[in-house]
Design a protein around this motif. Structure first.
Motif, PDB file in Angstrom:
ATOM      1  N   CYS A  53      78.861   0.638 101.236  1.00 10.43           N
ATOM      2  CA  CYS A  53      80.125   0.496 100.505  1.00 10.43           C
ATOM      3  C   CYS A  53      81.219   1.085 101.383  1.00 10.43           C
ATOM      4  O   CYS A  53      81.288   2.316 101.535  1.00 10.43           O
ATOM      5  CB  CYS A  53      80.044   1.237  99.168  1.00 10.43           C
ATOM      6  SG  CYS A  53      78.852   0.515  98.034  1.00 10.43           S
ATOM      7  N   ALA A  55      84.416   2.724 102.721  1.00 13.93           N
ATOM      8  CA  ALA A  55      85.392   3.638 102.098  1.00 13.93           C
ATOM      9  C   ALA A  55      86.799   3.064 102.304  1.00 13.93           C
ATOM     10  O   ALA A  55      87.390   3.203 103.384  1.00 13.93           O
ATOM     11  CB  ALA A  55      85.278   5.032 102.712  1.00 13.93           C
ATOM     12  N   ASP A  76      83.710   1.468  98.472  1.00 11.44           N
ATOM     13  CA  ASP A  76      83.813   2.763  97.795  1.00 11.44           C
ATOM     14  C   ASP A  76      85.301   2.955  97.552  1.00 11.44           C
ATOM     15  O   ASP A  76      86.084   2.988  98.508  1.00 11.44           O
ATOM     16  CB  ASP A  76      83.249   3.855  98.716  1.00 11.44           C
ATOM     17  CG  ASP A  76      83.790   5.239  98.374  1.00 11.44           C
ATOM     18  OD1 ASP A  76      83.818   5.574  97.178  1.00 11.44           O
ATOM     19  OD2 ASP A  76      84.179   5.975  99.298  1.00 11.44           O
ATOM     20  N   VAL A  97      81.536   1.120  94.155  1.00 11.41           N
ATOM     21  CA  VAL A  97      81.384   2.434  93.523  1.00 11.41           C
ATOM     22  C   VAL A  97      82.758   3.098  93.475  1.00 11.41           C
ATOM     23  O   VAL A  97      83.584   2.888  94.364  1.00 11.41           O
ATOM     24  CB  VAL A  97      80.364   3.333  94.264  1.00 11.41           C
ATOM     25  CG1 VAL A  97      78.978   2.711  94.269  1.00 11.41           C
ATOM     26  CG2 VAL A  97      80.785   3.625  95.703  1.00 11.41           C
ATOM     27  N   SER A  99      84.649   6.640  93.276  1.00 11.71           N
ATOM     28  CA  SER A  99      84.549   8.103  93.416  1.00 11.71           C
ATOM     29  C   SER A  99      85.886   8.765  93.081  1.00 11.71           C
ATOM     30  O   SER A  99      86.880   8.074  92.877  1.00 11.71           O
ATOM     31  CB  SER A  99      84.197   8.480  94.859  1.00 11.71           C
ATOM     32  OG  SER A  99      83.216   7.639  95.396  1.00 11.71           O
ATOM     33  N   ASN A 120      81.158   7.118  89.913  1.00 15.03           N
ATOM     34  CA  ASN A 120      80.601   8.407  90.330  1.00 15.03           C
ATOM     35  C   ASN A 120      81.477   9.530  89.786  1.00 15.03           C
ATOM     36  O   ASN A 120      82.574   9.772  90.283  1.00 15.03           O
ATOM     37  CB  ASN A 120      80.500   8.487  91.856  1.00 15.03           C
ATOM     38  CG  ASN A 120      79.307   7.690  92.378  1.00 15.03           C
ATOM     39  OD1 ASN A 120      78.347   7.422  91.633  1.00 15.03           O
ATOM     40  ND2 ASN A 120      79.357   7.301  93.628  1.00 15.03           N
ATOM     41  N   SER A 194      75.136  11.415  93.508  1.00 14.99           N
ATOM     42  CA  SER A 194      75.974  11.184  94.690  1.00 14.99           C
ATOM     43  C   SER A 194      76.414  12.498  95.325  1.00 14.99           C
ATOM     44  O   SER A 194      76.500  13.534  94.649  1.00 14.99           O
ATOM     45  CB  SER A 194      77.180  10.315  94.338  1.00 14.99           C
ATOM     46  OG  SER A 194      78.184  11.099  93.735  1.00 14.99           O
ATOM     47  N   HIS A 196      78.947  13.900  98.956  1.00 11.57           N
ATOM     48  CA  HIS A 196      79.736  13.586 100.157  1.00 11.57           C
ATOM     49  C   HIS A 196      80.216  14.929 100.670  1.00 11.57           C
ATOM     50  O   HIS A 196      81.026  15.586 100.032  1.00 11.57           O
ATOM     51  CB  HIS A 196      80.919  12.669  99.819  1.00 11.57           C
ATOM     52  CG  HIS A 196      81.848  12.481 100.989  1.00 11.57           C
ATOM     53  ND1 HIS A 196      81.555  11.649 102.047  1.00 11.57           N
ATOM     54  CD2 HIS A 196      83.041  13.049 101.297  1.00 11.57           C
ATOM     55  CE1 HIS A 196      82.526  11.711 102.941  1.00 11.57           C
ATOM     56  NE2 HIS A 196      83.446  12.561 102.503  1.00 11.57           N
ATOM     57  N   ASP A 229      73.432   8.239  96.427  1.00 10.24           N
ATOM     58  CA  ASP A 229      74.608   7.875  97.216  1.00 10.24           C
ATOM     59  C   ASP A 229      74.937   9.046  98.139  1.00 10.24           C
ATOM     60  O   ASP A 229      75.350  10.116  97.684  1.00 10.24           O
ATOM     61  CB  ASP A 229      75.775   7.586  96.245  1.00 10.24           C
ATOM     62  CG  ASP A 229      77.039   7.173  96.966  1.00 10.24           C
ATOM     63  OD1 ASP A 229      77.147   7.407  98.181  1.00 10.24           O
ATOM     64  OD2 ASP A 229      77.937   6.615  96.291  1.00 10.24           O
ATOM     65  N   GLY A 231      77.222   9.249 100.419  1.00  9.24           N
ATOM     66  CA  GLY A 231      78.614   9.355 100.862  1.00  9.24           C
ATOM     67  C   GLY A 231      78.806   8.820 102.268  1.00  9.24           C
ATOM     68  O   GLY A 231      77.970   8.076 102.792  1.00  9.24           O
ATOM     69  N   GLU A 268      78.703   5.367 102.087  1.00 10.57           N
ATOM     70  CA  GLU A 268      80.131   5.046 101.925  1.00 10.57           C
ATOM     71  C   GLU A 268      80.878   5.301 103.231  1.00 10.57           C
ATOM     72  O   GLU A 268      81.760   6.149 103.305  1.00 10.57           O
ATOM     73  CB  GLU A 268      80.736   5.925 100.822  1.00 10.57           C
ATOM     74  CG  GLU A 268      80.064   5.815  99.469  1.00 10.57           C
ATOM     75  CD  GLU A 268      80.512   6.918  98.500  1.00 10.57           C
ATOM     76  OE1 GLU A 268      81.209   7.863  98.922  1.00 10.57           O
ATOM     77  OE2 GLU A 268      80.160   6.842  97.323  1.00 10.57           O
TER      78      GLU A 268
END
Ligand code: LLP
Length: 404
Positions: A53, A55, A76, A97, A99, A120, A194, A196, A229, A231, A268
């Protein structure tokens, strides 16, 4: 990007020609570099077959998103705007997704209506709100819960996100509490864990620690997540001092992790897909010499490209016509904005330069144009996409008339 007879080319187009046609400052992307970055990403993680995905925050040009979508990549997103743009680019909602620590009620409703893969969520209050909205709509919504694993990503502090004191994600204790509270909910389907931990991460080691934490939290939660996930965050080589990220190691520690946890991995990536696929083309307006320093005053400024001013990031500057006459003296490449921090690079030697010469600031594809502004009431630069021998404007230069 390559030199032919000392002249810089992006794919098969000479940068001199690009500048003649589109002027400076201009962002100039190589489509084939973006594609090869995606192919490499997929190749490096082939054995775990992740969902990618992109970003969108790293670059939100719709033409670029359309190209990325053609390669099967999702998105993302972190705002309604990015979600709308991704859908407009044709990205399948089941590959999106959402975030972010502060989604508004309107954004959550919009995401629910668009049936995206995952929201998320990052706090108990947000999850309560999603449940409330889902109840009213009589729906069961797929969510992810972001864990704050309390890991130091060893990246620039300003772009690290996985420490206990960062605003992102839930602590282990609160994460486990949420699982207990909502695991049998009629309106929430907890599908994903998830994380990141930051951006421009150049070693696999923080990720190794992160996976250990995730593994232990999953065991404690006694819950099966369909998705993990991980990130984004993989760093790129901005200059000779940057270490090259070891994809092989990262892939193998994830593979090991998956032997215990049967989940689909989501990545992501932003920077590692688009970062090194663009140059910011600029012209030398003036050269001001002092005893110690040659100030090379460019027509690009911190409003066009913020990373050096904002994070002290170092981006190489290269000439579009190479010559071999090197001047050993401090050169400061600066913009016209009335701030001392409007400086791109300090370097102890550079080839001889004249006013009117053109230069390229390297690796500006990620967090470049998206962070540009109209500071000092300067117009934003155009974006040009090069595909083999073709050049196309994918965003026009802003006109003063439209911002005054
Ligand atoms: N996923 C989440 C939840 C994120 O917050 C980010 C970046 C990414 C993925 C993508 O990370 P990447 O693969 O691009 O490292 N403006 C800063 C970077 C901020 C990153 C914000 N989050 C810079 O110019 O370095």
């Amino acid at each position: 990007m390559n030199y032919r007879n000392n002249n810089l080319y992006v794919e098969n187009v000479s940068v001199q020609k690009i500048i003649k046609k589109f002027g400076t400052p201009s962002y100039c992307y190589s489509l084939n570099k973006i594609k090869s970055n995606i192919r490499n990403y997929k190749k490096n993680f082939r054995s775990i077959n992740p969902l990618l995905c992109f970003a969108v925050k790293s670059n939100s040009n719709i033409q670029i998103l359309k190209e990325i979508k053609k390669m099967g990549v999702g998105a993302d997103v972190v705002s309604k705007g990015e979600l709308l743009l991704s859908l407009k680019a044709g990205i399948n909602s089941k590959k999106i997704v959402f975030s972010g620590v502060g989604k508004s009620q309107d954004e959550i409703k919009f995401a629910i209506n668009k049936n995206i893969l995952l929201i998320n969520a990052e706090s108990e209050s947000e999850i309560d709100l999603i449940e409330k909205i889902a109840k009213v709509k009589n729906k069961k919504i797929n969510i992810g819960i972001r864990l704050n694993p309390n890991i130091d990503s060893k990246s620039i502090r300003k772009i690290s996100t996985g420490n206990r004191d960062d605003k992102f994600g839930l602590t282990e204790k609160n994460f486990l509490k949420i699982i207990k509270k909502y695991k049998s909910s009629n309106n929430l389907n907890i599908k994903c864990l998830s994380v990141h931990i930051g951006s421009q991460i150049t070693s696999y080691k923080p990720y190794e620690k992160m996976l250990k934490v995730i593994s232990s939290v999953i065991k404690k939660s006694n819950y099966n997540f369909d998705f993990i996930d991980l990130g984004g965050g993989i760093g790129i080589k901005y200059n000779n001092d940057t270490k090259i990220f070891n994809y092989y190691k990262y892939n193998s520690i994830i593979k090991k992790f998956l032997t215990d946890h049967k989940s689909k991995i989501i990545f992501e990536p932003g920077r590692s897909i688009i970062g090194d696929a663009a140059l910011l083309l600029t012209k030398v307006i003036y050269i001001k010499k002092t005893n110690k320093i040659n100030f090379v005053i460019l027509d690009a400024a911190m409003n066009d490209f913020m990373r050096p001013a904002l994070y002290g990031a170092v981006h190489k500057i290269i000439s579009i016509n190479k010559n071999k006459k090197i001047i050993k003296k401090n050169h400061e490449f600066v913009g016209p904005i009335c701030e001392t921090t409007d400086k791109f690079l300090s370097i102890s030697k550079f080839q001889t330069l004249n006013e009117g010469d053109c230069l390229a600031i390297c690796d500006v594809g990620a967090y470049g144009m998206v962070l540009s502004s109209n500071y000092n009431l300067r117009t934003k630069p155009p974006e040009i996409l090069i595909n083999n021998s073709l050049s196309k404007v994918i965003k026009k230069r802003q006109k003063l008339i439209n911002i005054i």
